[in-house]
Design an enzyme around this catalytic site. Structure first.
Site, PDB file in Angstrom:
ATOM      1  N   ASP A   8      56.617  49.015  30.184  1.00 56.54           N
ATOM      2  CA  ASP A   8      55.864  48.110  29.323  1.00 56.54           C
ATOM      3  C   ASP A   8      55.491  48.957  28.104  1.00 56.54           C
ATOM      4  O   ASP A   8      55.530  50.174  28.171  1.00 56.54           O
ATOM      5  CB  ASP A   8      54.622  47.662  30.093  1.00 56.54           C
ATOM      6  CG  ASP A   8      53.661  46.857  29.252  1.00 56.54           C
ATOM      7  OD1 ASP A   8      54.138  45.975  28.528  1.00 56.54           O
ATOM      8  OD2 ASP A   8      52.447  47.112  29.309  1.00 56.54           O
ATOM      9  N   ASP A  48      50.729  48.722  32.704  1.00 61.09           N
ATOM     10  CA  ASP A  48      49.278  48.865  32.873  1.00 61.09           C
ATOM     11  C   ASP A  48      48.690  47.639  33.559  1.00 61.09           C
ATOM     12  O   ASP A  48      47.502  47.590  33.831  1.00 61.09           O
ATOM     13  CB  ASP A  48      48.588  49.110  31.522  1.00 61.09           C
ATOM     14  CG  ASP A  48      48.754  47.937  30.566  1.00 61.09           C
ATOM     15  OD1 ASP A  48      49.528  47.013  30.884  1.00 61.09           O
ATOM     16  OD2 ASP A  48      48.123  47.941  29.499  1.00 61.09           O
ATOM     17  N   ASP A  59      51.324  42.124  33.153  1.00 60.67           N
ATOM     18  CA  ASP A  59      52.589  42.467  33.805  1.00 60.67           C
ATOM     19  C   ASP A  59      52.466  42.787  35.298  1.00 60.67           C
ATOM     20  O   ASP A  59      53.397  43.315  35.897  1.00 60.67           O
ATOM     21  CB  ASP A  59      53.346  43.567  33.044  1.00 60.67           C
ATOM     22  CG  ASP A  59      52.521  44.818  32.839  1.00 60.67           C
ATOM     23  OD1 ASP A  59      51.644  45.075  33.661  1.00 60.67           O
ATOM     24  OD2 ASP A  59      52.773  45.534  31.855  1.00 60.67           O
TER      25      ASP A  59
END
Ligand code: ADP
Ligand code: MG
Length: 320
Positions: free
Chosen positions: A20, A213, A217
Site C-alpha cells: 500500500d 497500514d 486495506d
C-alpha cells in the site's frame, strides 16, 4: 511479530510483495503545499477541512487537523460521513462541507478544478458549490527504497504498489522507489480484486504478501497469502487481520523477515535429515550386531543436542 510458525513457512516462499502507499511506503504525515482556487479565505478553507475531518483516523485527516493547528470544537460539527477511498462529508456550522478526491466530487455532482501540481489533492465543496482545493504531500520513509532493493536481493520476483491516491503521485513514488508495477485510484474493493488477480496469475508454490497500514486495506491483508501490517501507526483492525506485524513500521524489516524465515526452514530440514540419517544408520548397525550402547545414546540424546545447537543459529541473521 510473527503470529505462527505456519506464516514463517509461507513467508519463506514469498515471490510477490504488494504494498500500500500511504502509511506503508510513505510516512502518512502530509504537509500542506498549497491552497488553490479558494472561494473563501485560505485559512477558512483549511478550517472547514479540519473540522469536517475531525472524526476520521485517516492519515490525511490527521494531517489536515495538524495543519489547522488549533483546538477543534466538535460541537460545531455534525452528520460526519466518511466514504472510504473518497473522502468525508459533514455539517460544519450548519454548512454542508465535502472534502475528498475527484471521485467524491463526481459522486456529489460538483464540477471541480484539476491541479497541475503533483500531490494529493483534497477538493473542497461548501453547500454544494466548489470551494477550491488543498494540495498536500507525503514524505517517503527513509528505508523504503532500500527495502525494495533488499527484497530483490532476497529473491522476490515482483513488487507491486496499490493505492487509492492519484496516478501522478503514485507513479512518482513507485518510480523513485524502483517498484515494478503500480495501480492507482483504487477503492478498497478494487485493491482486493487486484490482489485476487495477482493470486491467479502467480506460478506454482510462489506466495504473495501484502503490506499495509490497514486504513482502507484490512480486507486485502486477510485475502493475501500473507498479510503484513504496520504495528506502530497501523489500525487495530490491520494488526488483527495481519499474520505478521512490523512493530516499528520500517519496510526494510520485510526482507529481514524473509531471510529469517528461509534460514529457519533450512535449519529445520537440516535437523530432520540429520536425525533420520543418524538414527537409521544406528538401526542398521544394530541389526548386524556392531552397535553398542554408547552409539545408541548418541543416536538419541546426542542427535537431539546437535539439533538444538543447530537451531540456535536461527538467532544470527545478518543485520540490515
Ligand atoms: P492509500 O491506498 O494510498 O492508502 P486510501 O485508500 O486510504 O489511500 O485513500 C485513497 C484516496 O482517497 C486518498 O488519496 C484521498 O484522495 C481520498 N481519501 C480517503 N480518505 C480520505 C479522507 N478522510 N479525507 C480526504 N480524502 C480522503
Ligand atoms: Mg492506506
Amino acid at each position: 511479530m510473527v503470529k505462527g510458525s505456519n506464516y514463517l513457512e509461507i513467508l519463506s516462499q514469498t515471490k510477490y510483495v504488494v504494498f500500500d502507499k500511504t502509511g506503508t511506503m510513505t510516512k502518512g504525515v502530509f504537509e500542506v503545499n498549497g491552497i488553490h482556487h479558494s472561494t473563501i479565505e485560505n485559512e477558512k478553507l483549511l478550517e472547514y477541512a479540519a473540522f469536517a475531518e475531525s472524526a476520521s483516523s485517516h492519515p490525511i485527516s490527521k494531517s489536515l487537523q495538524r495543519a489547522y493547528g488549533k483546538e477543534i470544537d466538535r460541537s460545531r460539527v455534525s452528520d460526519i460521513q466518511e466514504i472510504s477511498g473518497n473522502g468525508v462529508t459533514a455539517k460544519v456550522d450548519g454548512m454542508e462541507v465535502a472534502a475528498g478526491n475527484d471521485k467524491l466530487m463526481k459522486h456529489l455532482n460538483i464540477p471541480y478544478q484539476d491541479c497541475h501540481q503533483t500531490g494529493t489533492i483534497i477538493h473542497m465543496a461548501i453547500n454544494g458549490k466548489y470551494a477550491g482545493h488543498i494540495v498536500i504531500s507525503d514524505i517517503i520513509k527513509p528505508h523504503s527504497k532500500a527495502a525494495i532493493t533488499e527484497l530483490k536481493k532476497a529473491g522476490v520476483d515482483k513488487t507491486v504498489m496499490l493505492t487509492g491516491d492519484a496516478k501522478k503521485v503514485a507513479n512518482q513514488v513507485a518510480s523513485s522507489l524502483g517498484i515494478d508495477e503500480v495501480y492507482s485510484e483504487l477503492l478498497p474493493a478494487d485493491k482486493v480484486e487486484k490482489v485476487e488477480e495477482l493470486l491467479r496469475v502467480k506460478l506454482g508454490k510462489a506466495k504473495l504478501a501484502f503490506v499495509g497500514d490497514g486504513i482502507n486495506d484490512a480486507p486485502v491483508l486477510s485475502r493475501a497469502d500473507i498479510g503484513i501490517a504496520m504495528g506502530a501507526m497501523g489500525s487495530d483492525a490491520a494488526i488483527e487481520a495481519a499474520d505478521i506485524v512490523l512493530m516499528d513500521d520500517d519496510p526494510i524489516k520485510i526482507a529481514k523477515a524473509i531471510k529469517i524465515s528461509r534460514k529457519c526452514l533450512r535449519i529445520v530440514y537440516q535437523n530432520i535429515t540429520m536425525a533420520l540419517v543418524v538414527k537409521f544408520a544406528c538401526l542398521a548397525l544394530g541389526a548386524v550386531g556392531i552397535a553398542n550402547m554408547y552409539l545408541a545414546i548418541f543416536a538419541d540424546v546426542g542427535v537431539m543436542i546437535l539439533a538444538v545447537l543447530n537451531a540456535i543459529r536461527c538467532l544470527f541473521v545478518k543485520k540490515l
